[in-house]
Write a protein that holds these residues in place. Sequence first.
Motif, mmCIF file in Angstrom:
data_model
loop_
_atom_site.group_PDB
_atom_site.id
_atom_site.type_symbol
_atom_site.label_atom_id
_atom_site.label_comp_id
_atom_site.label_asym_id
_atom_site.label_seq_id
_atom_site.Cartn_x
_atom_site.Cartn_y
_atom_site.Cartn_z
ATOM 1 N N ILE A 38 0.844 -1.202 0.000
ATOM 2 C CA ILE A 38 0.000 0.000 0.000
ATOM 3 C C ILE A 38 0.877 1.249 0.000
ATOM 4 O O ILE A 38 0.630 2.203 -0.746
ATOM 5 C CB ILE A 38 -0.962 -0.014 1.206
ATOM 6 C CG1 ILE A 38 -2.038 -1.088 0.996
ATOM 7 C CG2 ILE A 38 -1.583 1.356 1.451
ATOM 8 C CD1 ILE A 38 -2.868 -1.380 2.227
ATOM 9 N N TYR A 39 1.907 1.243 0.822
ATOM 10 C CA TYR A 39 2.836 2.365 0.905
ATOM 11 C C TYR A 39 3.488 2.621 -0.457
ATOM 12 O O TYR A 39 3.561 3.759 -0.920
ATOM 13 C CB TYR A 39 3.900 2.052 1.962
ATOM 14 C CG TYR A 39 4.840 3.176 2.306
ATOM 15 C CD1 TYR A 39 4.534 4.069 3.323
ATOM 16 C CD2 TYR A 39 6.047 3.331 1.630
ATOM 17 C CE1 TYR A 39 5.408 5.092 3.657
ATOM 18 C CE2 TYR A 39 6.918 4.355 1.962
ATOM 19 C CZ TYR A 39 6.595 5.227 2.973
ATOM 20 O OH TYR A 39 7.462 6.236 3.309
ATOM 21 N N GLN A 40 3.939 1.550 -1.094
ATOM 22 C CA GLN A 40 4.604 1.685 -2.393
ATOM 23 C C GLN A 40 3.650 2.188 -3.470
ATOM 24 O O GLN A 40 4.064 2.907 -4.381
ATOM 25 C CB GLN A 40 5.257 0.361 -2.808
ATOM 26 C CG GLN A 40 6.463 -0.003 -1.965
ATOM 27 C CD GLN A 40 7.530 1.089 -1.957
ATOM 28 O OE1 GLN A 40 7.797 1.751 -2.955
ATOM 29 N NE2 GLN A 40 8.153 1.286 -0.804
ATOM 30 N N THR A 41 2.372 1.829 -3.369
ATOM 31 C CA THR A 41 1.376 2.376 -4.298
ATOM 32 C C THR A 41 1.291 3.892 -4.124
ATOM 33 O O THR A 41 1.217 4.638 -5.106
ATOM 34 C CB THR A 41 0.003 1.720 -4.074
ATOM 35 O OG1 THR A 41 0.118 0.325 -4.319
ATOM 36 C CG2 THR A 41 -1.056 2.328 -4.992
ATOM 37 N N GLY A 42 1.326 4.341 -2.886
ATOM 38 C CA GLY A 42 1.336 5.783 -2.625
ATOM 39 C C GLY A 42 2.537 6.459 -3.262
ATOM 40 O O GLY A 42 2.406 7.517 -3.881
ATOM 41 N N VAL A 43 3.703 5.839 -3.130
ATOM 42 C CA VAL A 43 4.926 6.402 -3.717
ATOM 43 C C VAL A 43 4.811 6.441 -5.246
ATOM 44 O O VAL A 43 5.157 7.448 -5.881
ATOM 45 C CB VAL A 43 6.172 5.592 -3.295
ATOM 46 C CG1 VAL A 43 7.411 6.052 -4.054
ATOM 47 C CG2 VAL A 43 6.408 5.692 -1.795
ATOM 48 N N GLN A 44 4.296 5.364 -5.820
ATOM 49 C CA GLN A 44 4.160 5.282 -7.273
ATOM 50 C C GLN A 44 3.276 6.405 -7.811
ATOM 51 O O GLN A 44 3.667 7.126 -8.739
ATOM 52 C CB GLN A 44 3.568 3.919 -7.632
ATOM 53 C CG GLN A 44 3.496 3.620 -9.085
ATOM 54 C CD GLN A 44 2.952 2.216 -9.325
ATOM 55 O OE1 GLN A 44 2.337 1.597 -8.456
ATOM 56 N NE2 GLN A 44 3.182 1.716 -10.518
ATOM 57 N N TYR A 45 2.107 6.597 -7.232
ATOM 58 C CA TYR A 45 1.211 7.654 -7.687
ATOM 59 C C TYR A 45 1.750 9.040 -7.355
ATOM 60 O O TYR A 45 1.520 9.996 -8.100
ATOM 61 C CB TYR A 45 -0.201 7.452 -7.129
ATOM 62 C CG TYR A 45 -0.978 6.459 -7.959
ATOM 63 C CD1 TYR A 45 -1.887 6.893 -8.903
ATOM 64 C CD2 TYR A 45 -0.769 5.094 -7.831
ATOM 65 C CE1 TYR A 45 -2.592 5.989 -9.691
ATOM 66 C CE2 TYR A 45 -1.451 4.179 -8.603
ATOM 67 C CZ TYR A 45 -2.353 4.634 -9.538
ATOM 68 O OH TYR A 45 -3.028 3.745 -10.317
ATOM 69 N N HIS A 46 2.483 9.148 -6.269
ATOM 70 C CA HIS A 46 3.139 10.398 -5.905
ATOM 71 C C HIS A 46 4.086 10.816 -7.035
ATOM 72 O O HIS A 46 4.067 11.969 -7.486
ATOM 73 C CB HIS A 46 3.889 10.189 -4.588
ATOM 74 C CG HIS A 46 4.470 11.409 -3.978
ATOM 75 N ND1 HIS A 46 4.785 11.467 -2.648
ATOM 76 C CD2 HIS A 46 4.843 12.613 -4.481
ATOM 77 C CE1 HIS A 46 5.306 12.651 -2.370
ATOM 78 N NE2 HIS A 46 5.355 13.356 -3.467
ATOM 79 N N PHE A 47 4.906 9.858 -7.495
ATOM 80 C CA PHE A 47 5.825 10.160 -8.588
ATOM 81 C C PHE A 47 5.087 10.493 -9.881
ATOM 82 O O PHE A 47 5.429 11.461 -10.556
ATOM 83 C CB PHE A 47 6.778 8.984 -8.848
ATOM 84 C CG PHE A 47 8.072 9.091 -8.121
ATOM 85 C CD1 PHE A 47 8.960 10.136 -8.353
ATOM 86 C CD2 PHE A 47 8.434 8.129 -7.204
ATOM 87 C CE1 PHE A 47 10.162 10.229 -7.676
ATOM 88 C CE2 PHE A 47 9.632 8.205 -6.521
ATOM 89 C CZ PHE A 47 10.506 9.259 -6.764
ATOM 90 N N TYR A 48 4.088 9.701 -10.232
ATOM 91 C CA TYR A 48 3.353 9.967 -11.476
ATOM 92 C C TYR A 48 2.835 11.396 -11.500
ATOM 93 O O TYR A 48 2.947 12.093 -12.510
ATOM 94 C CB TYR A 48 2.146 9.031 -11.623
ATOM 95 C CG TYR A 48 2.437 7.577 -11.844
ATOM 96 C CD1 TYR A 48 3.643 7.126 -12.369
ATOM 97 C CD2 TYR A 48 1.481 6.626 -11.529
ATOM 98 C CE1 TYR A 48 3.888 5.785 -12.571
ATOM 99 C CE2 TYR A 48 1.709 5.274 -11.731
ATOM 100 C CZ TYR A 48 2.911 4.857 -12.249
ATOM 101 O OH TYR A 48 3.147 3.521 -12.458
ATOM 102 N N HIS A 49 2.272 11.816 -10.396
ATOM 103 C CA HIS A 49 1.627 13.129 -10.385
ATOM 104 C C HIS A 49 2.617 14.259 -10.124
ATOM 105 O O HIS A 49 2.317 15.419 -10.404
ATOM 106 C CB HIS A 49 0.414 13.110 -9.457
ATOM 107 C CG HIS A 49 -0.656 12.263 -10.078
ATOM 108 N ND1 HIS A 49 -0.733 10.911 -9.840
ATOM 109 C CD2 HIS A 49 -1.608 12.559 -10.995
ATOM 110 C CE1 HIS A 49 -1.714 10.418 -10.578
ATOM 111 N NE2 HIS A 49 -2.252 11.394 -11.286
ATOM 112 N N THR A 50 3.797 13.932 -9.643
ATOM 113 C CA THR A 50 4.887 14.914 -9.618
ATOM 114 C C THR A 50 5.261 15.261 -11.055
ATOM 115 O O THR A 50 5.407 16.437 -11.410
ATOM 116 C CB THR A 50 6.111 14.356 -8.863
ATOM 117 O OG1 THR A 50 5.768 14.216 -7.483
ATOM 118 C CG2 THR A 50 7.324 15.264 -9.004
ATOM 119 N N PHE A 51 5.400 14.232 -11.894
ATOM 120 C CA PHE A 51 5.731 14.472 -13.302
ATOM 121 C C PHE A 51 4.597 15.195 -14.021
ATOM 122 O O PHE A 51 4.840 16.052 -14.881
ATOM 123 C CB PHE A 51 6.078 13.165 -14.007
ATOM 124 C CG PHE A 51 7.329 12.516 -13.479
ATOM 125 C CD1 PHE A 51 8.493 13.253 -13.283
ATOM 126 C CD2 PHE A 51 7.344 11.173 -13.165
ATOM 127 C CE1 PHE A 51 9.650 12.658 -12.796
ATOM 128 C CE2 PHE A 51 8.495 10.577 -12.676
ATOM 129 C CZ PHE A 51 9.651 11.317 -12.493
#
Length: 126
Positions: A38-51
């Motif tokens: 779950i934590y890693q999913t948060g990181v993944q979407y965090h990066f996507y939306h940073t870009f």
Amino acid sequence: MAKLFLVVAAMSGLMAVIIGAFGAHGLKDRVAEDLLVIYQTGVQYHFYHTFALLAVSLLLLRYPQLGLLNWSGGFFIIGTLIFSGSLYVMALTGFRWLGAITPIGGVVLIIGWLMLVAAAYKGVGE
């Protein structure tokens, strides 16, 4: 707004790296495997939306007249805070009820993408 979004995108990317590294190295033996996912999913979407926010800031430099880009960037920021933030807190605390908040962030992110579509249709490239 372009400068603000660029600064926020840069800070968001910085935080995503730090949060991701913390999860990969600091939480590996302290959090249940399902919560780490779950934590890693948060990181993944965090990066996507940073870009995504970075792209919006760059588009604003070229098309400052498109107010829809401002809306898109704002929704990306708020959506990331709600979506990824709720996943981070849920993984760290085990409060699974926070999963009910996560979809709100997802809807906000979707609205951000819709605003970007509308901006592209309305005037990007013209």
